[in-house]
Design an enzyme around this catalytic site. Sequence first.
Site, PDB file in Angstrom:
ATOM      1  N   LYS A  72      60.025  17.054 -35.571  1.00 45.45           N
ATOM      2  CA  LYS A  72      60.885  16.885 -36.735  1.00 45.45           C
ATOM      3  C   LYS A  72      62.352  17.049 -36.336  1.00 45.45           C
ATOM      4  O   LYS A  72      63.191  16.243 -36.667  1.00 45.45           O
ATOM      5  CB  LYS A  72      60.500  17.903 -37.808  1.00 45.45           C
ATOM      6  CG  LYS A  72      61.362  17.784 -39.033  1.00 45.45           C
ATOM      7  CD  LYS A  72      60.957  18.757 -40.109  1.00 45.45           C
ATOM      8  CE  LYS A  72      61.963  18.664 -41.255  1.00 45.45           C
ATOM      9  NZ  LYS A  72      61.714  19.653 -42.286  1.00 45.45           N
ATOM     10  N   GLU A  84      60.174  22.802 -25.844  1.00 46.49           N
ATOM     11  CA  GLU A  84      58.892  22.447 -25.234  1.00 46.49           C
ATOM     12  C   GLU A  84      58.684  20.933 -25.255  1.00 46.49           C
ATOM     13  O   GLU A  84      58.308  20.319 -24.255  1.00 46.49           O
ATOM     14  CB  GLU A  84      57.729  23.108 -25.999  1.00 46.49           C
ATOM     15  CG  GLU A  84      57.633  24.616 -25.851  1.00 46.49           C
ATOM     16  CD  GLU A  84      58.473  25.377 -26.857  1.00 46.49           C
ATOM     17  OE1 GLU A  84      59.411  24.786 -27.454  1.00 46.49           O
ATOM     18  OE2 GLU A  84      58.210  26.577 -27.064  1.00 46.49           O
ATOM     19  N   GLY A 116      57.179  21.175 -41.021  1.00 44.61           N
ATOM     20  CA  GLY A 116      56.352  20.882 -39.846  1.00 44.61           C
ATOM     21  C   GLY A 116      54.878  21.166 -40.080  1.00 44.61           C
ATOM     22  O   GLY A 116      54.004  20.343 -39.773  1.00 44.61           O
ATOM     23  N   ARG A 117      54.575  22.302 -40.675  1.00 52.02           N
ATOM     24  CA  ARG A 117      53.166  22.688 -40.861  1.00 52.02           C
ATOM     25  C   ARG A 117      52.517  21.968 -42.043  1.00 52.02           C
ATOM     26  O   ARG A 117      51.343  22.188 -42.336  1.00 52.02           O
ATOM     27  CB  ARG A 117      53.060  24.210 -40.983  1.00 52.02           C
ATOM     28  CG  ARG A 117      53.973  24.822 -42.026  1.00 52.02           C
ATOM     29  CD  ARG A 117      54.111  26.334 -41.843  1.00 52.02           C
ATOM     30  NE  ARG A 117      55.082  26.916 -42.769  1.00 52.02           N
ATOM     31  CZ  ARG A 117      56.381  26.993 -42.555  1.00 52.02           C
ATOM     32  NH1 ARG A 117      56.897  26.498 -41.444  1.00 52.02           N
ATOM     33  NH2 ARG A 117      57.187  27.568 -43.439  1.00 52.02           N
ATOM     34  N   GLU A 155      53.216  31.268 -40.724  1.00 52.65           N
ATOM     35  CA  GLU A 155      54.608  30.794 -40.646  1.00 52.65           C
ATOM     36  C   GLU A 155      55.165  30.619 -42.059  1.00 52.65           C
ATOM     37  O   GLU A 155      56.359  30.763 -42.288  1.00 52.65           O
ATOM     38  CB  GLU A 155      54.697  29.492 -39.846  1.00 52.65           C
ATOM     39  CG  GLU A 155      56.102  29.228 -39.319  1.00 52.65           C
ATOM     40  CD  GLU A 155      56.202  28.046 -38.377  1.00 52.65           C
ATOM     41  OE1 GLU A 155      56.052  26.909 -38.831  1.00 52.65           O
ATOM     42  OE2 GLU A 155      56.439  28.258 -37.174  1.00 52.65           O
ATOM     43  N   HIS A 159      28.635  35.894 -31.648  1.00 54.63           N
ATOM     44  CA  HIS A 159      28.303  36.529 -30.377  1.00 54.63           C
ATOM     45  C   HIS A 159      29.535  37.074 -29.687  1.00 54.63           C
ATOM     46  O   HIS A 159      29.499  37.385 -28.491  1.00 54.63           O
ATOM     47  CB  HIS A 159      27.589  35.522 -29.474  1.00 54.63           C
ATOM     48  CG  HIS A 159      26.292  35.079 -30.076  1.00 54.63           C
ATOM     49  ND1 HIS A 159      25.120  35.795 -29.912  1.00 54.63           N
ATOM     50  CD2 HIS A 159      25.999  34.038 -30.896  1.00 54.63           C
ATOM     51  CE1 HIS A 159      24.153  35.177 -30.582  1.00 54.63           C
ATOM     52  NE2 HIS A 159      24.660  34.125 -31.191  1.00 54.63           N
ATOM     53  N   LYS A 166      63.899  32.067 -29.774  1.00 53.41           N
ATOM     54  CA  LYS A 166      64.344  30.806 -29.164  1.00 53.41           C
ATOM     55  C   LYS A 166      65.723  30.990 -28.537  1.00 53.41           C
ATOM     56  O   LYS A 166      65.979  30.536 -27.416  1.00 53.41           O
ATOM     57  CB  LYS A 166      64.456  29.706 -30.238  1.00 53.41           C
ATOM     58  CG  LYS A 166      63.153  29.097 -30.665  1.00 53.41           C
ATOM     59  CD  LYS A 166      63.417  27.921 -31.606  1.00 53.41           C
ATOM     60  CE  LYS A 166      62.159  27.490 -32.320  1.00 53.41           C
ATOM     61  NZ  LYS A 166      62.353  26.493 -33.349  1.00 53.41           N
TER      62      LYS A 166
HETATM   63  O1  F6P Z   1      59.640  26.929 -34.121  1.00 53.66           O
HETATM   64  C1  F6P Z   1      58.806  26.708 -35.208  1.00 53.66           C
HETATM   65  C2  F6P Z   1      58.746  25.249 -35.531  1.00 53.66           C
HETATM   66  O2  F6P Z   1      59.960  24.824 -36.076  1.00 53.66           O
HETATM   67  C3  F6P Z   1      57.603  24.925 -36.474  1.00 53.66           C
HETATM   68  O3  F6P Z   1      57.902  25.165 -37.799  1.00 53.66           O
HETATM   69  C4  F6P Z   1      57.367  23.489 -36.158  1.00 53.66           C
HETATM   70  O4  F6P Z   1      56.121  23.018 -36.628  1.00 53.66           O
HETATM   71  C5  F6P Z   1      57.473  23.512 -34.659  1.00 53.66           C
HETATM   72  O5  F6P Z   1      58.466  24.469 -34.379  1.00 53.66           O
HETATM   73  C6  F6P Z   1      57.852  22.206 -34.038  1.00 53.66           C
HETATM   74  O6  F6P Z   1      59.096  21.777 -34.531  1.00 53.66           O
HETATM   75  P1  F6P Z   1      59.563  20.297 -34.334  1.00 53.66           P
HETATM   76  O7  F6P Z   1      58.610  19.402 -35.035  1.00 53.66           O
HETATM   77  O8  F6P Z   1      60.947  20.251 -34.931  1.00 53.66           O
HETATM   78  O9  F6P Z   1      59.595  20.010 -32.862  1.00 53.66           O
END
Ligand code: F6P
Length: 536
Positions: free
Chosen positions: A215, A221, A274-275, A360, A391, A500
């Site tokens: 987003k 990452e 995002g979620r 979150e 288990h 972060k």
């Molecule tokens: O750091 C949390 C977050 O912003 C989440 O809310 C989101 O789903 C994830 O990182 C990935 O964010 P993006 O879609 O902006 O890369």
Amino acid sequence: MAVQNNTPPEQTTAWRLLAEHQRQAAELRLHGEFARDPGRAQRFSLGLERLFVDFSRNLITDETLSLLLDLAGQLGLGEKIGALFSGQEVNTTEQRPALHTLLRVPDDAGAGIQGNGEPDGMARRVRQERDRMFAFVKRLRAGEVRGSAGKPITRVVNIGIGGSDLGPRLVNGALSGYHREGMDIDFVANIDPFDIERALARADPETTLFIVASKSFTTQETLVNATRAERWLAENGCNDTGRHFLAVSGNSAAVERFGIGKDRYFKLEDWTGGRYSIWSCIGMSSAICIGEDNFREFLAGAHALDLHFRSSAFDNNIPVILALLSVWYNNFFDVGAHAVIPYDQRLEILPAYLGQLVMESNGKSVGTDGNRVGTKTSQVIWGGAGSQAQHAVFQFLHQGTRISSIDFLLPLTGGHDRAQHELLVANCLAQGEALMRGSANSAEPHRHFDGNRPSTTIVYDRLDPYTLGMLLALYEHKTYVEAAIWGINAFDQWGVDLGKTLAGQIAAELAGGEPPGSHDASTEQLMGRYRSAQRN
Ligand code: F6P
């Protein structure tokens, strides 16, 4: 417009009465309640189309439910649900709505389905982008999307993290039975290079497409992994890496800077959290796997749940009831953990998906009024697939000193051997009964089971796209109701920022480009160990 009722829940009459009532409820013996009241199981169950929710094995009576429903009323839940659907700024700290429900409104639903505040242009934009996604999927599936060497794409790698990963990954696994042949799908999320290298090792640079799902398009990452993928393509003779990328994002400028063209850019509206984004073009890899018709079914299931949530009386409203139960345990029994146990292997990662959705959203300490909350907020969400979890962690559920509330999920029909599926069913039902019934054994205390441990069982006919949509939307709305009761904003996530920022500083210092910062002795010590490991 901000949502109105900011009354702290603990200041309501219902909260005070619930606290008093809890003392009686704590004395309830569930097994005895079932014996005493033959209508209990039926009365404390709700059905909706292909879903059936049995919440009768919870520590509740009619009075409990009635007080919890009063609580919802006193906190203006109806108004808050209306605010969500009508596009009010329920995300108060970011001054925007949370309109994920708009993403699953069917094309033929007509205007106004979202309610009074819905800006029509939004619904149109959603449909347009969805159509673009399906058009791309169709071309890809027809072998018309080709890599730089002219070969059709046969492998898709979704690079994203959090909501840009867990949703597509969950749908991919859950609906594996609906996958269309001829396309391999992979997922890369972690900054750990093992993740991308594993995916690259099984990919062919001439036939692989990378979906960069982010987003913000600033997530470290995702950008590091996407850059690595680009380098890998170039190292392997690709002379037009742009043909191997597609972006789903809300940040068109950053996508362009990365070198992904407009025709390969799919827009995410800023009001899609995002979620809550699996319903948008973030679901591209899922749409590629299961095809347009199944993806539309997935959206339709969620939409059916939206209509139920929006229009059902609270005592008949599944997300409302489940949320009130979690408030009951969390705030009146101090049960801080909620287990999600799907007796459905295809939902193996549901606990992780719901972990992000719930924690979150509701792991917050400040209310929508800007003050610190006076009550506990989100439970810890944990769990694993039954029967493996039996288990591994069920010892804790049966005999531990702490209680966790539980959702069991169970498909009534499987797609394979009926007798084996029946064993799965038997295991699920047995666990709920054993937890509730217990087994006294004073001669051998280690074999004694207290029982009286609550659980809810959600059964569904089969795990098809429609049902999966219903289930995920059910948990989204449950999460929203919890937030509405606790008076918090479910749609921001400021708590992820500090780590972060510090990671950025530490990375710069470790790379040697920045002077050492002033960290605590523990961090310095660990950085020192990292540096010496590099020298050895
Ligand atoms: O750091 C949390 C977050 O912003 C989440 O809310 C989101 O789903 C994830 O990182 C990935 O964010 P993006 O879609 O902006 O890369």
